[in-house]
Design a protein around this motif. Structure first.
Motif, PDB file in Angstrom:
ATOM      1  N   ALA A  73       0.861  -1.246   0.188  1.00 19.15           N
ATOM      2  CA  ALA A  73      -0.007   0.062   0.174  1.00 19.15           C
ATOM      3  C   ALA A  73       0.877   1.200   0.083  1.00 19.15           C
ATOM      4  N   LYS A  74       1.935   1.243   0.696  1.00 16.68           N
ATOM      5  CA  LYS A  74       2.685   2.405   0.881  1.00 16.68           C
ATOM      6  C   LYS A  74       3.604   2.765  -0.358  1.00 16.68           C
ATOM      7  N   PHE A  75       3.931   1.546  -1.010  1.00 13.71           N
ATOM      8  CA  PHE A  75       4.671   1.535  -2.291  1.00 13.71           C
ATOM      9  C   PHE A  75       3.813   2.486  -3.326  1.00 13.71           C
ATOM     10  N   ARG A  76       2.581   1.883  -3.509  1.00 11.79           N
ATOM     11  CA  ARG A  76       1.531   2.333  -4.529  1.00 11.79           C
ATOM     12  C   ARG A  76       0.750   3.447  -4.144  1.00 11.79           C
ATOM     13  N   ASP A  77       1.086   4.128  -2.933  1.00 11.21           N
ATOM     14  CA  ASP A  77       0.339   5.166  -2.448  1.00 11.21           C
ATOM     15  C   ASP A  77      -0.998   4.925  -2.240  1.00 11.21           C
ATOM     16  N   ILE A  78      -1.264   4.052  -1.658  1.00 10.26           N
ATOM     17  CA  ILE A  78      -2.719   3.673  -1.471  1.00 10.26           C
ATOM     18  C   ILE A  78      -3.117   3.416   0.156  1.00 10.26           C
ATOM     19  N   ASP A  79      -4.124   4.100   0.451  1.00  8.31           N
ATOM     20  CA  ASP A  79      -4.556   4.232   1.986  1.00  8.31           C
ATOM     21  C   ASP A  79      -4.630   2.726   2.540  1.00  8.31           C
ATOM     22  N   TYR A  80      -4.629   2.719   3.845  1.00  6.16           N
ATOM     23  CA  TYR A  80      -4.825   1.568   4.300  1.00  6.16           C
ATOM     24  C   TYR A  80      -5.228   1.722   5.664  1.00  6.16           C
ATOM     25  N   VAL A  81      -5.907   0.518   6.412  1.00  2.00           N
ATOM     26  CA  VAL A  81      -6.301   0.856   7.866  1.00  2.00           C
ATOM     27  C   VAL A  81      -6.087  -0.596   8.200  1.00  2.00           C
ATOM     28  N   ILE A  82      -5.800  -0.718   9.699  1.00  2.00           N
ATOM     29  CA  ILE A  82      -5.937  -1.996  10.247  1.00  2.00           C
ATOM     30  C   ILE A  82      -7.158  -1.899  11.273  1.00  2.00           C
ATOM     31  N   PHE A  83      -8.018  -2.731  11.048  1.00  2.00           N
ATOM     32  CA  PHE A  83      -9.314  -2.670  11.460  1.00  2.00           C
ATOM     33  C   PHE A  83     -10.071  -3.962  11.898  1.00  2.00           C
ATOM     34  N   SER A  84     -10.430  -4.150  13.182  1.00  2.00           N
ATOM     35  CA  SER A  84     -11.375  -5.219  13.410  1.00  2.00           C
ATOM     36  C   SER A  84     -10.581  -6.779  13.575  1.00  2.00           C
ATOM     37  N   THR A  85     -11.445  -7.845  13.312  1.00  2.00           N
ATOM     38  CA  THR A  85     -10.744  -9.042  13.220  1.00  2.00           C
ATOM     39  C   THR A  85     -11.150  -9.756  12.078  1.00  2.00           C
ATOM     40  N   LYS A  86     -10.261 -10.921  11.759  1.00  2.00           N
ATOM     41  CA  LYS A  86     -10.794 -11.594  10.647  1.00  2.00           C
ATOM     42  C   LYS A  86     -12.190 -11.885  10.259  1.00  2.00           C
ATOM     43  N   PHE A  87     -12.682 -12.654  11.638  1.00  2.00           N
ATOM     44  CA  PHE A  87     -13.897 -13.029  11.533  1.00  2.00           C
ATOM     45  C   PHE A  87     -14.984 -11.921  11.233  1.00  2.00           C
ATOM     46  N   GLU A  88     -14.922 -10.512  11.884  1.00  2.00           N
ATOM     47  CA  GLU A  88     -15.740  -9.619  11.524  1.00  2.00           C
ATOM     48  C   GLU A  88     -15.740  -9.017  10.361  1.00  2.00           C
ATOM     49  N   LEU A  89     -14.297  -9.277   9.760  1.00  2.00           N
ATOM     50  CA  LEU A  89     -14.406  -8.574   8.451  1.00  2.00           C
ATOM     51  C   LEU A  89     -14.995  -9.469   7.361  1.00  2.00           C
ATOM     52  N   GLY A  90     -15.034 -10.931   7.474  1.00  2.00           N
ATOM     53  CA  GLY A  90     -15.479 -11.685   6.655  1.00  2.00           C
ATOM     54  C   GLY A  90     -17.198 -11.838   6.961  1.00  2.00           C
ATOM     55  N   LYS A  91     -17.475 -11.515   8.280  1.00  2.00           N
ATOM     56  CA  LYS A  91     -18.818 -11.218   8.420  1.00  2.00           C
ATOM     57  C   LYS A  91     -19.658 -10.181   7.664  1.00  2.00           C
ATOM     58  N   ALA A  92     -18.839  -9.158   7.786  1.00  2.00           N
ATOM     59  CA  ALA A  92     -19.394  -7.817   7.275  1.00  2.00           C
ATOM     60  C   ALA A  92     -19.546  -7.820   5.653  1.00  2.00           C
ATOM     61  N   ILE A  93     -18.903  -8.753   5.058  1.00  2.00           N
ATOM     62  CA  ILE A  93     -19.157  -8.714   3.594  1.00  2.00           C
ATOM     63  C   ILE A  93     -19.903 -10.305   3.324  1.00  2.00           C
ATOM     64  N   GLY A  94     -20.271 -11.171   4.071  1.00  2.00           N
ATOM     65  CA  GLY A  94     -20.967 -12.280   4.064  1.00  2.00           C
ATOM     66  C   GLY A  94     -20.286 -13.388   3.415  1.00  2.00           C
ATOM     67  N   LYS A  95     -18.924 -13.516   4.031  1.00  2.00           N
ATOM     68  CA  LYS A  95     -18.045 -14.640   3.895  1.00  2.00           C
ATOM     69  C   LYS A  95     -17.586 -15.228   4.979  1.00  2.00           C
ATOM     70  N   ASN A  96     -16.548 -16.098   4.857  1.00  2.00           N
ATOM     71  CA  ASN A  96     -15.880 -16.683   5.919  1.00  2.00           C
ATOM     72  C   ASN A  96     -14.870 -15.673   6.267  1.00  2.00           C
ATOM     73  N   GLU A  97     -14.024 -15.896   7.461  1.00  2.00           N
ATOM     74  CA  GLU A  97     -12.844 -15.053   7.604  1.00  2.00           C
ATOM     75  C   GLU A  97     -11.904 -14.551   6.463  1.00  2.00           C
ATOM     76  N   ARG A  98     -11.817 -13.146   6.725  1.00  2.00           N
ATOM     77  CA  ARG A  98     -10.920 -12.311   5.707  1.00  2.00           C
ATOM     78  C   ARG A  98     -10.002 -11.793   6.494  1.00  2.00           C
ATOM     79  N   ALA A  99      -8.601 -11.878   6.117  1.00  2.00           N
ATOM     80  CA  ALA A  99      -7.459 -11.060   6.765  1.00  2.00           C
ATOM     81  C   ALA A  99      -7.354  -9.697   5.909  1.00  2.00           C
ATOM     82  N   VAL A 100      -7.633  -9.838   4.714  1.00  2.00           N
ATOM     83  CA  VAL A 100      -7.569  -8.394   4.095  1.00  2.00           C
ATOM     84  C   VAL A 100      -8.879  -8.196   3.047  1.00  2.00           C
ATOM     85  N   ILE A 101      -9.352  -6.889   2.907  1.00  2.00           N
ATOM     86  CA  ILE A 101     -10.075  -6.627   2.029  1.00  2.00           C
ATOM     87  C   ILE A 101      -9.554  -5.387   0.990  1.00  2.00           C
TER      88      ILE A 101
END
Length: 101
Positions: A47-75
């Motif tokens: 993200a830094k190399f390509r000048d893309i914003d990033y955030v570290i947020f929540s858990t894998k379980f919650e990220l997956g749940k938020a998009i209707g999928k199983n656990e996700r480490a990255v979105i």
């Protein structure tokens, strides 16, 4: 984020998100707090190399749940307007795992 997923403005999972970052299609990277140190480092560096914003947020379980999928480490968010809205809702500026929301 569920609406974002339905509109094809979101990708999830390490491989898919990384491929979309390389193509220049990602506007915001969301990394789970409980992702491995290696995963965090890889996506923060990309993200830094390509000048893309990033955030570290929540858990894998919650990220997956938020998009209707199983656990996700990255979105990855593809739409700039949605990326801005999500970033504002979950913490504003990019930050690392040692900072708090």
């Amino acid at each position: 984020m569920g609406l974002t997923a339905k509109g094809a403005n979101l990708v999830s999972g390490e491989d898919t998100t990384l491929n979309e970052i390389k193509k220049g299609k990602i506007k915001l990277v969301i990394i789970s707090q409980d992702a491995s140190d290696n995963t965090k480092k890889k996506f923060i560096d990309k993200a830094k190399f390509r000048d893309i914003d990033y955030v570290i947020f929540s858990t894998k379980f919650e990220l997956g749940k938020a998009i209707g999928k199983n656990e996700r480490a990255v979105i990855g968010i593809k739409n700039i307007n949605l990326a801005r809205q999500i970033k504002n809702l979950i913490g504003g500026e990019a930050f690392d795992e040692n900072e708090s929301l």
